[in-house]
Design a protein around this motif. Structure first.
Motif, PDB file in Angstrom:
ATOM      1  N   ALA A 128       0.208   8.301   1.958  1.00 53.34           N
ATOM      2  CA  ALA A 128       1.560   8.176   2.515  1.00 53.34           C
ATOM      3  C   ALA A 128       1.893   6.717   2.798  1.00 53.34           C
ATOM      4  N   ALA A 129       0.919   5.964   3.346  1.00 52.57           N
ATOM      5  CA  ALA A 129       1.135   4.542   3.622  1.00 52.57           C
ATOM      6  C   ALA A 129       1.342   3.760   2.326  1.00 52.57           C
ATOM      7  N   GLN A 130       0.601   4.124   1.288  1.00 49.99           N
ATOM      8  CA  GLN A 130       0.771   3.465  -0.006  1.00 49.99           C
ATOM      9  C   GLN A 130       2.137   3.766  -0.593  1.00 49.99           C
ATOM     10  N   HIS A 131       2.580   5.005  -0.461  1.00 47.81           N
ATOM     11  CA  HIS A 131       3.889   5.399  -0.980  1.00 47.81           C
ATOM     12  C   HIS A 131       5.017   4.650  -0.265  1.00 47.81           C
ATOM     13  N   LEU A 132       4.826   4.381   1.028  1.00 47.72           N
ATOM     14  CA  LEU A 132       5.839   3.666   1.812  1.00 47.72           C
ATOM     15  C   LEU A 132       5.710   2.150   1.703  1.00 47.72           C
ATOM     16  N   GLY A 133       4.697   1.692   0.966  1.00 47.58           N
ATOM     17  CA  GLY A 133       4.511   0.257   0.783  1.00 47.58           C
ATOM     18  C   GLY A 133       3.921  -0.462   1.978  1.00 47.58           C
ATOM     19  N   LEU A 134       3.107   0.231   2.767  1.00 43.65           N
ATOM     20  CA  LEU A 134       2.552  -0.358   3.989  1.00 43.65           C
ATOM     21  C   LEU A 134       1.196  -1.017   3.766  1.00 43.65           C
ATOM     22  N   VAL A 135       0.512  -0.701   2.674  1.00 49.19           N
ATOM     23  CA  VAL A 135      -0.848  -1.210   2.468  1.00 49.19           C
ATOM     24  C   VAL A 135      -1.000  -2.071   1.219  1.00 49.19           C
ATOM     25  N   GLY A 136       0.020  -2.250   0.458  1.00 48.11           N
ATOM     26  CA  GLY A 136      -0.087  -3.091  -0.726  1.00 48.11           C
ATOM     27  C   GLY A 136      -0.830  -2.398  -1.855  1.00 48.11           C
ATOM     28  N   SER A 137      -1.221  -3.180  -2.862  1.00 50.85           N
ATOM     29  CA  SER A 137      -1.844  -2.625  -4.063  1.00 50.85           C
ATOM     30  C   SER A 137      -3.336  -2.937  -4.175  1.00 50.85           C
ATOM     31  N   ASP A 138      -3.914  -3.575  -3.169  1.00 46.75           N
ATOM     32  CA  ASP A 138      -5.339  -3.925  -3.202  1.00 46.75           C
ATOM     33  C   ASP A 138      -6.169  -2.647  -3.093  1.00 46.75           C
ATOM     34  N   SER A 139      -6.855  -2.294  -4.177  1.00 51.14           N
ATOM     35  CA  SER A 139      -7.628  -1.048  -4.196  1.00 51.14           C
ATOM     36  C   SER A 139      -8.824  -1.110  -3.244  1.00 51.14           C
TER      37      SER A 139
END
Length: 414
Positions: free
Chosen positions: A344-355
């Motif tokens: 959910a945080a990834q979908h909202l752009g809260l954590v960025g793209s760093d795997s």
């Protein structure tokens, strides 16, 4: 990275923990008696005041920078969510299993607080050093991974020594209060004991007393009803006062919390970092000394848990269903919740793209219970043996559960 290689990477740190736990158990035996109750108490104080703060401060000062501290803002929120979800599930568990009141804080703490320190500091660099690691360049992965793990350890230490510490303390205080109330209620008042030896009054006298009480019944009831609201307000104030007394607000500024502030301050300040961090820094000896002291924190905590296990093997009040429930919460419910939160945080752009960053966030939900809980129970001398039994099963299952979740997390992020 193959499944067998991943299994070994995840298994080694857990096996190290179990081996050191066994050493602590051996040292607590009567024939050896190197970790008796007095020795454990003094070792706990060293862990609390010296070793853990030194580990937190040195790790943060070396890895945190002004640039990456801003991008990692979601990590404190993510760890807080692990504590909230785990606490809610732990509260449900103690209600279902009817856990003894003195163990409520321990069970909730084991469900809420994960081992956010030493396991991440071992697992993340090990994963980065593998040839087929899905997280890119080894050097970059290692540097960023150590920063993520260090910050996770520091934030976890702050939450544990403020939130978990006060939960166990409040549970222990409530148990002591309940015990005193029960003991007092068991005493027969002197007036009552004397009245029981007197002969019964005549029947006519009893009837007149009943009639007299009946005449007073109506005004007494009316009086209680009029003051009912005042009694409710007074009762609420008493409950607030009791819980305020149970919570130790001084622990908001525990040594680990202060060490976290100091470590971040040194890390984000370029001037302080040049003076203290690095082989050529003029005050490098301070950082080296702190790192040397910090290295003793994890072994010392693990030895304490092993020493407490001796008492748990002899007698433990924790039930089988409580132990099973904690394992289900830590290795099934929390990891599934973590997937929902991080996605959910990834979908909202809260954590960025760093795997790698997302991997650390997910892994925070799948870790075994924090070893520091054993230190806190030792400080209050409540639930020590029960904590050791829970930790034994927790870390025994971690070798399988943590490996499987690590594999799955890397699969969904690749």
């Amino acid at each position: 990275m193959g499944f067998v290689d991943l299994f070994v990477v995840a298994l080694v740190p857990v096996l190290k923990t179990l081996i050191i736990t066994g050493v602590g158990l051996f040292l607590a035996l009567k024939r050896v008696n190197l970790l008796g109750s007095t020795a454990r108490h003094h070792l706990n104080n060293l862990v609390f005041y010296i070793f853990t703060p030194a580990l937190v401060a040195s790790s943060l000062a070396e890895t945190v920078t002004s640039s990456n501290i801003v991008s990692l803002w979601f990590m404190p929120v993510n760890i807080l969510l692990t504590f909230i979800i785990g606490s809610a599930l732990g509260w449900i568990l103690v209600k279902i299993t009817r856990t003894p009141i003195e163990l409520h804080g321990l069970v909730i703490s084991c469900c809420a607080a994960g081992n956010l320190g030493n396991l991440l500091l071992i697992i993340i660099p090990a994963v980065c050093e593998e040839k087929n690691s899905p997280f890119g360049d080894t050097v970059t992965c290692f540097t960023n991974g150590k920063a993520y793990a260090s910050l996770s350890m520091a934030i976890g230490a702050v939450y544990i020594w403020t939130y978990i510490y006060n939960i166990i303390r409040a549970s222990e205080t409530q148990h002591n209060t309940t015990t005193v109330d029960i003991e007092n209620s068991g005493e027969v008042p002197k007036v009552l004991s004397e009245s029981c030896t007197k002969p019964l009054p005549p029947k006519d006298s009893l009837q007149s007393d009943i009639d007299h009480e009946a005449q007073l019944a109506v005004p007494l009831i009316g009086y209680e009803t009029a003051d009912d609201q005042g009694h409710v307000v007074k009762k609420i104030k008493n409950h607030i006062k009791i819980w305020t007394q149970r919570i130790n607000f001084k622990m908001l500024f525990a040594p680990s919390t202060i060490a976290t502030m100091v470590g971040i301050l040194i890390g984000v300040s370029s001037l302080l970092k040049k003076i203290m961090i690095g082989n050529e820094a003029p005050l490098h000896v301070i950082d080296s000394s702190a790192s040397m002291l910090g290295e003793a924190a994890i072994p010392a905590m693990t030895l304490i848990v092993g020493a407490n296990l001796l008492k748990g093997l002899k007698k433990s009040a924790v039930g089988m269903w409580v132990v099973i429930g904690i394992q289900v919460i830590r290795y099934v419910a929390l990891p599934l919740s973590g997937i929902c939160v991080v996605k959910a945080a990834q979908h909202l752009g809260l954590v960025g793209s760093d795997s790698l960053y997302q991997f650390v966030l997910l892994l925070q939900y799948a870790l075994p219970s924090a070893m520091t809980i054993g230190t806190i129970t030792q400080l209050f001398e409540v639930g020590e043996s029960e904590c050791s039994v829970i930790m034994l099963w927790n870390y025994a299952l971690a070798s399988i559960a943590l490996t499987l979740w690590t594999t799955y997390y890397m699969w969904i992020l690749s």
